[in-house]
Scaffold this motif. Sequence first.
Motif, short mmCIF file in Angstrom:
data_model
loop_
_atom_site.label_atom_id
_atom_site.label_comp_id
_atom_site.label_asym_id
_atom_site.label_seq_id
_atom_site.Cartn_x
_atom_site.Cartn_y
_atom_site.Cartn_z
N THR A 40 -3.00 18.25 8.66
CA THR A 40 -1.96 17.39 9.43
C THR A 40 -2.27 17.09 10.93
O THR A 40 -2.26 15.91 11.52
N TRP A 41 -2.89 18.21 11.49
CA TRP A 41 -3.08 18.12 12.99
C TRP A 41 -4.52 17.36 13.36
O TRP A 41 -4.36 16.53 14.30
N PRO A 42 -5.59 17.47 12.68
CA PRO A 42 -6.72 16.64 13.17
C PRO A 42 -6.35 14.95 12.88
O PRO A 42 -6.85 14.38 13.82
N VAL A 43 -5.49 14.88 11.85
CA VAL A 43 -5.23 13.38 11.48
C VAL A 43 -4.50 12.87 12.64
O VAL A 43 -4.40 11.84 13.22
N PHE A 70 0.93 13.83 22.33
CA PHE A 70 0.67 14.13 20.96
C PHE A 70 -0.68 14.78 20.56
O PHE A 70 -0.73 15.92 19.84
N GLY A 71 -1.65 14.21 21.46
CA GLY A 71 -2.96 14.67 21.20
C GLY A 71 -2.98 16.27 21.74
O GLY A 71 -3.63 17.13 20.86
N ALA A 72 -2.51 16.49 22.88
CA ALA A 72 -2.38 17.90 23.21
C ALA A 72 -1.57 18.94 22.50
O ALA A 72 -2.05 19.92 21.82
N LEU A 73 -0.50 18.63 21.80
CA LEU A 73 0.35 19.16 21.09
C LEU A 73 -0.11 19.32 19.33
O LEU A 73 -0.15 20.29 18.97
N ALA A 74 -1.26 18.35 19.17
CA ALA A 74 -1.71 18.48 18.02
C ALA A 74 -2.96 19.64 17.99
O ALA A 74 -2.97 20.31 16.78
N ILE A 75 -3.46 20.12 19.01
CA ILE A 75 -4.42 21.16 19.08
C ILE A 75 -3.52 22.41 19.18
O ILE A 75 -3.89 23.38 18.50
N TYR A 76 -2.21 22.39 19.64
CA TYR A 76 -1.28 23.50 19.50
C TYR A 76 -0.89 23.81 18.34
O TYR A 76 -0.76 25.08 17.59
N GLY A 77 -0.57 22.59 17.40
CA GLY A 77 -0.07 22.84 16.00
C GLY A 77 -1.16 23.39 15.06
O GLY A 77 -0.66 24.00 14.27
N TRP A 78 -2.37 22.87 15.46
CA TRP A 78 -3.13 23.46 14.50
C TRP A 78 -3.62 24.87 14.73
O TRP A 78 -3.85 25.47 13.61
N TRP A 79 -3.73 25.31 16.16
CA TRP A 79 -3.69 26.76 16.21
C TRP A 79 -2.53 27.52 15.71
O TRP A 79 -2.82 28.34 15.13
N ALA A 80 -1.41 27.06 15.97
CA ALA A 80 -0.10 27.86 15.37
C ALA A 80 -0.09 27.85 13.79
O ALA A 80 -0.07 29.05 13.18
N TRP A 81 -0.51 26.64 13.17
CA TRP A 81 -0.37 26.93 11.54
C TRP A 81 -1.73 27.67 11.09
O TRP A 81 -1.51 28.36 9.99
N ARG A 82 -2.81 27.67 11.85
CA ARG A 82 -3.88 28.22 11.56
C ARG A 82 -3.64 29.64 11.40
O ARG A 82 -4.03 30.74 10.59
N ARG A 83 -3.15 30.07 12.64
CA ARG A 83 -2.65 31.63 12.96
C ARG A 83 -1.55 32.11 11.85
O ARG A 83 -1.77 33.16 11.25
N GLY A 84 -0.70 31.33 11.58
CA GLY A 84 0.32 31.44 10.63
C GLY A 84 -0.18 31.57 9.27
O GLY A 84 0.65 32.36 8.34
N THR A 85 -1.44 31.09 8.91
CA THR A 85 -2.00 31.34 7.43
C THR A 85 -3.23 32.23 7.40
O THR A 85 -3.82 32.21 6.36
N GLN A 86 -3.23 33.15 8.41
CA GLN A 86 -4.55 34.07 8.28
C GLN A 86 -4.17 34.99 7.27
O GLN A 86 -2.88 35.24 6.88
N TRP A 154 6.64 19.98 19.25
CA TRP A 154 6.58 21.32 19.27
C TRP A 154 6.97 21.96 18.03
O TRP A 154 6.84 23.16 17.67
N ALA A 155 8.45 21.54 17.58
CA ALA A 155 9.37 22.10 16.74
C ALA A 155 8.40 22.00 15.37
O ALA A 155 8.34 23.14 14.53
N GLN A 156 7.64 21.14 15.06
CA GLN A 156 6.61 21.00 14.03
C GLN A 156 5.70 21.99 14.16
O GLN A 156 5.33 22.71 13.11
N GLY A 157 5.21 22.23 15.14
CA GLY A 157 4.12 23.42 15.51
C GLY A 157 4.88 24.76 15.03
O GLY A 157 3.87 25.59 14.54
#
Length: 222
Positions: A40-43, A70-86, A154-157
């Motif tokens: 979701t986030w790289p795309v 959006f570009g900046a929040l995509a980085i945050y979203g990727w980090w948050a989702w990756r952290r949430g699925t560790q 932000w809420a998506q992240g």
Amino acid sequence: MSWADAGFEVFGAFVRWTDLIGNIAALSTVLLAMRKSLWTWPVQFTGAVLLFIASISVHITGNALKQALFGALAIYGWWAWRRGTQGGARLAVRPATFRERTGYIAAMLLGTALVGVLFYAADLSWGAKVPLPEGGFLVAADAYIFVGSAVATWAQGRALVDFWIIWVAVDLVGVPLAFSSGLVVSGAVYGVFFLLVVIGFVKWLKEYRTTRETSPQVAVAS
């Protein structure tokens, strides 16, 4: 004509490649978000870059700034989702708490007012060049889309079900603004977004209710 302005005509309307490909990426982002895919986030980041260029080329500063955010929040979203699925955990989706919901509603209202004043005073919105009262409404719409999109992302992240509803509220303004600005593809895609957002909301809400009943191992994005 520069590559940023390159495009083609469809039924008399000029379509920019950056607008077309950027919106294809944006649509893909919604579909990927439904599946809670990390892609979701790289795309989204790629789409944000292309739509930033498209917006700059037609002087829609508010939308361009939105894409940069959006570009900046995509980085945050990727980090948050990756952290949430560790550790193999499944990313949990949930409704916002009362405090979160109150906070993002206040942020949208206050943020739109403050950003609107900034856009108008600094001539950052194309609406600032239009005589009042129409110009004021256009600047407010620009500011609202900018702030609402930021809050939704932000809420998506944070994997909040509410993010789908926030997008509905943004689309209701984004569709007519995009068409009136000449971004035909963006306007059409906003309309498709509306349908996908409703589907995504139902899917995430159903998943949240099922998860709450079965209580498997889940993780919360933060």
